[in-house]
Design a protein around this motif. Structure first.
Motif, mmCIF file in Angstrom:
data_model
loop_
_atom_site.group_PDB
_atom_site.id
_atom_site.type_symbol
_atom_site.label_atom_id
_atom_site.label_comp_id
_atom_site.label_asym_id
_atom_site.label_seq_id
_atom_site.Cartn_x
_atom_site.Cartn_y
_atom_site.Cartn_z
ATOM 1 N N GLU A 173 14.915 24.847 -8.323
ATOM 2 C CA GLU A 173 14.904 24.972 -9.777
ATOM 3 C C GLU A 173 15.022 23.593 -10.428
ATOM 4 O OE1 GLU A 173 16.917 29.436 -10.152
ATOM 5 O OE2 GLU A 173 18.184 27.650 -10.204
ATOM 6 N N HIS A 182 10.754 30.640 -11.312
ATOM 7 C CA HIS A 182 11.787 29.597 -11.378
ATOM 8 C C HIS A 182 12.106 29.243 -12.829
ATOM 9 C CE1 HIS A 182 12.380 28.835 -7.171
ATOM 10 N NE2 HIS A 182 11.126 28.477 -6.959
ATOM 11 N N ARG A 185 14.212 31.890 -14.456
ATOM 12 C CA ARG A 185 15.608 31.793 -13.995
ATOM 13 C C ARG A 185 16.318 30.607 -14.641
ATOM 14 N NH1 ARG A 185 14.479 33.139 -7.657
ATOM 15 N NH2 ARG A 185 14.186 35.379 -7.937
ATOM 16 N N ILE A 186 15.611 29.500 -14.789
ATOM 17 C CA ILE A 186 16.193 28.327 -15.453
ATOM 18 C C ILE A 186 16.543 28.680 -16.898
ATOM 19 C CG2 ILE A 186 15.687 26.000 -16.331
ATOM 20 C CD1 ILE A 186 13.933 25.626 -13.773
ATOM 21 N N ASN A 209 25.208 21.913 -15.705
ATOM 22 C CA ASN A 209 25.772 22.940 -16.577
ATOM 23 C C ASN A 209 25.215 24.329 -16.276
ATOM 24 O OD1 ASN A 209 27.701 23.150 -18.747
ATOM 25 N ND2 ASN A 209 26.000 23.891 -19.989
ATOM 26 N N ALA A 210 23.918 24.411 -15.942
ATOM 27 C CA ALA A 210 23.302 25.709 -15.664
ATOM 28 C C ALA A 210 23.401 26.086 -14.182
ATOM 29 C CB ALA A 210 21.838 25.701 -16.106
ATOM 30 N N LYS A 211 23.952 25.169 -13.380
ATOM 31 C CA LYS A 211 24.104 25.404 -11.935
ATOM 32 C C LYS A 211 22.783 25.802 -11.276
ATOM 33 C CE LYS A 211 28.954 26.663 -12.347
ATOM 34 N NZ LYS A 211 29.142 26.530 -13.782
ATOM 35 N N LEU A 212 21.798 24.915 -11.413
ATOM 36 C CA LEU A 212 20.476 25.191 -10.877
ATOM 37 C C LEU A 212 20.402 24.880 -9.386
ATOM 38 C CD1 LEU A 212 18.197 23.660 -13.666
ATOM 39 C CD2 LEU A 212 19.087 25.987 -13.475
ATOM 40 N N SER A 213 19.546 25.617 -8.697
ATOM 41 C CA SER A 213 19.306 25.371 -7.270
ATOM 42 C C SER A 213 18.466 24.103 -7.125
ATOM 43 C CB SER A 213 18.568 26.555 -6.643
ATOM 44 O OG SER A 213 17.239 26.615 -7.144
ATOM 45 N N THR A 237 17.136 31.604 -18.160
ATOM 46 C CA THR A 237 18.255 32.553 -18.177
ATOM 47 C C THR A 237 19.577 31.835 -17.947
ATOM 48 O OG1 THR A 237 16.825 34.334 -17.378
ATOM 49 C CG2 THR A 237 19.196 34.622 -17.082
ATOM 50 N N LYS A 238 19.610 30.954 -16.938
ATOM 51 C CA LYS A 238 20.849 30.229 -16.634
ATOM 52 C C LYS A 238 21.269 29.311 -17.788
ATOM 53 C CE LYS A 238 20.433 30.248 -11.593
ATOM 54 N NZ LYS A 238 20.309 29.403 -10.382
ATOM 55 N N ALA A 239 20.276 28.758 -18.479
ATOM 56 C CA ALA A 239 20.584 27.849 -19.588
ATOM 57 C C ALA A 239 20.770 28.594 -20.908
ATOM 58 C CB ALA A 239 19.467 26.820 -19.733
#
Length: 148
Positions: A88, A118, A121-122, A81-85, A124-126
């Protein structure tokens, strides 16, 4: 049940192997006793395992497996859902296991500041601000998926 059958086949094969090996070797008498006792002890353990564990014990074990599966489902839901690398995702996995940032840095062989970056960023994405919010977010994703 398949697990029990597998153990039964394993011990039956060991017993047959011991007997046939001793017959071919020609030392059936003393050698069978010295090698056969551990094999029969193993068989006794197997029989005890099959008949001493109750259905309730197996249910309790399945709950442990379900909890592990739920944690994996939550991690996978957050990643998708968060499109993590990839990296990440590795940091997320360790963070969800309760590791500190320092410990994550040691395990991934990176600097603590890299782990901090990391995690930011996680978050933020979530769309969250803390690990607890991240866990709550993952639980909501899994619940939403189960309702579908």
């Amino acid at each position: 049940m398949a697990f029990c059958r597998g153990f039964s086949a394993l011990y039956a094969g060991e017993i047959v192997g011991l007997v046939l090996g001793n017959i071919v070797d020609g030392t059936v008498s003393a050698s069978v006793a010295s090698r056969g006792i551990p094999a029969f002890a193993g068989l006794a353990v197997l029989v005890a395992y099959l008949f001493l564990f109750t259905e309730d014990d197996f249910r309790k074990l399945s709950v442990i497996v379900d909890v592990t599966s739920a944690a994996d489902a939550m991690r996978e839901a957050i990643i998708a859902n968060a499109k993590l690398s990839r990296r990440e995702s590795q940091v997320l996995e360790l963070a969800l296991k309760g590791r500190t940032n320092e410990r994550i840095a040691q395990e991934l062989v990176v600097a603590k500041s890299t782990v901090d970056t990391h995690l930011r960023r996680i978050y933020t994405k979530a769309g969250v601000h803390s690990r607890q919010e991240l866990i709550d977010y993952g639980e909501r994703l899994v619940e939403a998926h189960l309702r579908q």
